[in-house]
Design a protein around this motif. Structure first.
Motif, PDB file in Angstrom:
ATOM      1  N   ILE A 195       5.323  -9.783 -14.520  1.00  0.00           N
ATOM      2  CA  ILE A 195       4.342  -9.545 -13.467  1.00  0.00           C
ATOM      3  C   ILE A 195       3.387 -10.731 -13.441  1.00  0.00           C
ATOM      4  O   ILE A 195       2.740 -11.047 -14.436  1.00  0.00           O
ATOM      5  CB  ILE A 195       3.588  -8.224 -13.713  1.00  0.00           C
ATOM      6  CG1 ILE A 195       4.574  -7.050 -13.666  1.00  0.00           C
ATOM      7  CG2 ILE A 195       2.477  -8.032 -12.692  1.00  0.00           C
ATOM      8  CD1 ILE A 195       3.969  -5.711 -13.995  1.00  0.00           C
ATOM      9  N   THR A 196       3.333 -11.400 -12.297  1.00  0.00           N
ATOM     10  CA  THR A 196       2.584 -12.652 -12.207  1.00  0.00           C
ATOM     11  C   THR A 196       1.724 -12.687 -10.945  1.00  0.00           C
ATOM     12  O   THR A 196       1.789 -11.796 -10.092  1.00  0.00           O
ATOM     13  CB  THR A 196       3.533 -13.864 -12.186  1.00  0.00           C
ATOM     14  OG1 THR A 196       4.282 -13.848 -10.966  1.00  0.00           O
ATOM     15  CG2 THR A 196       4.494 -13.841 -13.363  1.00  0.00           C
TER      16      THR A 196
ATOM     17  N   CYS B  95      -4.300   6.024  -6.172  1.00  0.00           N
ATOM     18  CA  CYS B  95      -3.643   4.748  -5.878  1.00  0.00           C
ATOM     19  C   CYS B  95      -3.607   3.886  -7.132  1.00  0.00           C
ATOM     20  O   CYS B  95      -2.568   3.311  -7.485  1.00  0.00           O
ATOM     21  CB  CYS B  95      -4.402   4.034  -4.763  1.00  0.00           C
ATOM     22  SG  CYS B  95      -3.990   2.292  -4.551  1.00  0.00           S
ATOM     23  N   TRP B  96      -4.739   3.805  -7.820  1.00  0.00           N
ATOM     24  CA  TRP B  96      -4.859   3.003  -9.043  1.00  0.00           C
ATOM     25  C   TRP B  96      -3.827   3.463 -10.074  1.00  0.00           C
ATOM     26  O   TRP B  96      -3.112   2.664 -10.668  1.00  0.00           O
ATOM     27  CB  TRP B  96      -6.278   3.152  -9.582  1.00  0.00           C
ATOM     28  CG  TRP B  96      -6.690   2.214 -10.669  1.00  0.00           C
ATOM     29  CD1 TRP B  96      -7.427   1.075 -10.529  1.00  0.00           C
ATOM     30  CD2 TRP B  96      -6.430   2.350 -12.073  1.00  0.00           C
ATOM     31  NE1 TRP B  96      -7.640   0.481 -11.761  1.00  0.00           N
ATOM     32  CE2 TRP B  96      -7.032   1.253 -12.718  1.00  0.00           C
ATOM     33  CE3 TRP B  96      -5.744   3.286 -12.840  1.00  0.00           C
ATOM     34  CZ2 TRP B  96      -6.968   1.056 -14.095  1.00  0.00           C
ATOM     35  CZ3 TRP B  96      -5.686   3.098 -14.213  1.00  0.00           C
ATOM     36  CH2 TRP B  96      -6.289   2.004 -14.823  1.00  0.00           C
ATOM     37  N   TYR B  97      -3.746   4.772 -10.266  1.00  0.00           N
ATOM     38  CA  TYR B  97      -2.819   5.339 -11.239  1.00  0.00           C
ATOM     39  C   TYR B  97      -1.374   5.045 -10.850  1.00  0.00           C
ATOM     40  O   TYR B  97      -0.550   4.666 -11.689  1.00  0.00           O
ATOM     41  CB  TYR B  97      -3.044   6.842 -11.341  1.00  0.00           C
ATOM     42  CG  TYR B  97      -2.049   7.570 -12.220  1.00  0.00           C
ATOM     43  CD1 TYR B  97      -2.098   7.425 -13.601  1.00  0.00           C
ATOM     44  CD2 TYR B  97      -1.071   8.389 -11.670  1.00  0.00           C
ATOM     45  CE1 TYR B  97      -1.190   8.092 -14.422  1.00  0.00           C
ATOM     46  CE2 TYR B  97      -0.164   9.057 -12.487  1.00  0.00           C
ATOM     47  CZ  TYR B  97      -0.223   8.904 -13.851  1.00  0.00           C
ATOM     48  OH  TYR B  97       0.669   9.556 -14.651  1.00  0.00           O
ATOM     49  N   CYS B  98      -1.068   5.195  -9.562  1.00  0.00           N
ATOM     50  CA  CYS B  98       0.293   4.932  -9.087  1.00  0.00           C
ATOM     51  C   CYS B  98       0.682   3.478  -9.315  1.00  0.00           C
ATOM     52  O   CYS B  98       1.777   3.187  -9.811  1.00  0.00           O
ATOM     53  CB  CYS B  98       0.377   5.272  -7.598  1.00  0.00           C
ATOM     54  SG  CYS B  98       2.023   5.050  -6.879  1.00  0.00           S
TER      55      CYS B  98
ATOM     56  N   GLY C 158       0.779  -1.228   0.000  1.00  0.00           N
ATOM     57  CA  GLY C 158       0.000   0.000   0.000  1.00  0.00           C
ATOM     58  C   GLY C 158       0.807   1.272   0.000  1.00  0.00           C
ATOM     59  O   GLY C 158       0.255   2.361   0.161  1.00  0.00           O
ATOM     60  N   ASN C 159       2.118   1.168  -0.186  1.00  0.00           N
ATOM     61  CA  ASN C 159       2.960   2.361  -0.104  1.00  0.00           C
ATOM     62  C   ASN C 159       3.198   3.011  -1.459  1.00  0.00           C
ATOM     63  O   ASN C 159       4.135   3.779  -1.625  1.00  0.00           O
ATOM     64  CB  ASN C 159       4.299   2.018   0.557  1.00  0.00           C
ATOM     65  CG  ASN C 159       5.053   0.929  -0.192  1.00  0.00           C
ATOM     66  OD1 ASN C 159       4.531   0.386  -1.160  1.00  0.00           O
ATOM     67  ND2 ASN C 159       6.245   0.613   0.260  1.00  0.00           N
ATOM     68  N   CYS C 160       2.378   2.696  -2.446  1.00  0.00           N
ATOM     69  CA  CYS C 160       2.468   3.383  -3.735  1.00  0.00           C
ATOM     70  C   CYS C 160       1.778   4.734  -3.577  1.00  0.00           C
ATOM     71  O   CYS C 160       0.562   4.813  -3.372  1.00  0.00           O
ATOM     72  CB  CYS C 160       1.778   2.540  -4.821  1.00  0.00           C
ATOM     73  SG  CYS C 160       2.271   2.978  -6.508  1.00  0.00           S
TER      74      CYS C 160
ATOM     75  N   ASP D 178       3.629   2.195 -11.842  1.00  0.00           N
ATOM     76  CA  ASP D 178       4.696   1.392 -11.252  1.00  0.00           C
ATOM     77  C   ASP D 178       4.842   0.071 -11.993  1.00  0.00           C
ATOM     78  O   ASP D 178       5.956  -0.370 -12.292  1.00  0.00           O
ATOM     79  CB  ASP D 178       4.385   1.148  -9.772  1.00  0.00           C
ATOM     80  CG  ASP D 178       5.450   0.316  -9.089  1.00  0.00           C
ATOM     81  OD1 ASP D 178       6.606   0.770  -9.008  1.00  0.00           O
ATOM     82  OD2 ASP D 178       5.126  -0.803  -8.641  1.00  0.00           O
ATOM     83  N   ALA D 179       3.702  -0.559 -12.323  1.00  0.00           N
ATOM     84  CA  ALA D 179       3.738  -1.828 -13.056  1.00  0.00           C
ATOM     85  C   ALA D 179       4.269  -1.636 -14.466  1.00  0.00           C
ATOM     86  O   ALA D 179       4.990  -2.494 -14.992  1.00  0.00           O
ATOM     87  CB  ALA D 179       2.339  -2.440 -13.104  1.00  0.00           C
TER      88      ALA D 179
END
Length: 383
Positions: free
Chosen positions: A154-155, A137-140, A114-116, A144-145
């Motif tokens: 990413i799995t 949060c969603w955008y961050c 949760g630290n994004c 990041d991904a």
């Protein structure tokens, strides 16, 4: 005033990011969907929707409404936007929720995830994350991904030296769930492998839509190799996948999971006609899908993968203009035709065994099919 200015700047800044949505979606969806977002940050999401930012025009929604007989000018579809509103009544709100689900699935974060933080706003790990409830949060997490996907896979269930754990949203856009969008999970994937993943997903979703798979069934207990591989390590029930955090009676979603899963099937099929997702053969003389009575679309030459694509080039092929350009007096866009045919099968209550021949045909490979790549015309160039 400074804090307010920061929020406005954030929302305006988000106007310009491109992402792996195909086709595009409306920012906030229907009025029905908006009533499901009365959680902590919904007012911020509503502001984003009013500004028309982030997800652009409702192309998936329009394709679905057209297929459900919303009247439009077939010859001049590019100029007739009368079926592109978020609240058109032809396909119901639960189907539209499902059409949007592939791009916007709800998910939870572990405390350590949760630290994004974007503009001082971190993720609330006690709350299910949706674009409409935690947009910053969603955008961050999305951005990041996007960076991580350049060097790592990413799995969800697979672990290895070069893997990083993702959530359903980041996995679907950048990782091991790209088959939700008719795409390959990585470069160099054999087309037969991607096709099998797409069809395995469609089998699962159709069995939810036909109520063979029940809401309380655990995903790890479902006899489906694709679901086992990508969700078998979880303790999720089927309803967790589609409506996490809103299984309550007030939302009205749980009794309509069949329509939601059906909408998700439509999204995967529609995406397969977006050029940045798949390359198909040039259209030849009309052929039928065996004895189904339904027309076979051009066969697939290549499933693309997103990680090495230029977002802006990808985005251009997900637009309404790209969708409508093939409409003519005697032919709707292929995505509309396929959606209409699948809708007929759904309304007739067909089982997966009855639907499978048509789905197999929709994803038939060309004899010249090749391993996945970003697609030469969509490849990111060094800057």
């Amino acid at each position: 005033m400074k804090q307010a200015s920061r929020w406005v700047a954030a929302l305006l800044g988000l106007m310009f990011f491109s992402c792996a949505f195909a086709f595009q979606l409306a920012p906030m969806g229907s009025a029905f969907e908006a009533r499901l977002t009365n959680e902590t940050n919904s007012s911020l999401a509503s502001a984003a929707g009013k500004l028309g930012v982030l997800l652009k025009s409702p192309v998936h929604e329009e394709i679905t409404q057209l297929a459900f007989d919303c009247p439009a000018d077939q010859v001049d579809l590019a100029g007739d936007t009368s079926c592109s509103g978020a609240d058109m009544p032809f396909a119901n709100a639960f189907v539209i929720y499902g059409v949007r689900w592939n791009d916007l699935p709800p998910f939870r974060l572990a405390p350590s995830e949760g630290n994004c933080t974007y503009l001082g706003k971190s993720c609330n790990v006690s709350q299910t994350v949706r674009f409409s409830t935690q947009p910053l949060c969603w955008y961050c997490l999305f951005k990041d991904a996007e960076k991580k996907a350049q060097t790592k896979q990413i799995t969800g269930c697979t672990k290895g030296r070069n893997t990083v754990r993702g959530n359903v949203m980041t996995r679907s856009h950048f990782g091991d769930l790209q088959f939700l969008h008719g795409m390959a999970n990585e470069e160099g994937a054999e087309p037969q492998v991607t096709r099998a993943k797409v069809l395995g997903w469609l089998e699962f979703a159709w069995k939810v839509a036909s109520e063979e798979v029940k809401p309380q069934q655990f995903l790890h207990d479902i006899d489906n190799p694709v679901i086992n591989e990508h969700f078998g390590c979880t303790e999720w029930r089927m309803s967790d996948l589609y409506i996490l955090g809103r299984q309550d009676a007030k939302s009205g979603l749980l009794p309509r999971l069949a329509d939601i899963a059906f909408g998700s099937v439509l999204h995967t099929v529609q995406d397969s006609f977006a050029a940045a997702h798949t390359s198909r053969e040039a259209r030849s003389a009309a052929e039928m899908c065996g004895s189904t009575g339904m027309e076979r679309p051009p066969r697939i030459l290549e499933f693309h993968t997103y990680s090495a694509q230029d977002g802006a080039l990808h985005d251009g092929q997900d637009s309404r203009a790209a969708m409508t350009v093939t409409s003519s007096a005697d032919r709707w866009p292929s995505a509309v035709d396929a959606t209409r045919s699948i809708g007929v099968l759904y309304r007739r209550g067909k089982t997966w065994d009855e639907v499978s021949p048509y789905m197999q045909c929709l994803f038939e490979l060309s004899p010249e099919s090749r391993p996945s790549s970003p697609g030469e015309q969509f490849k990111r160039t060094a800057r």
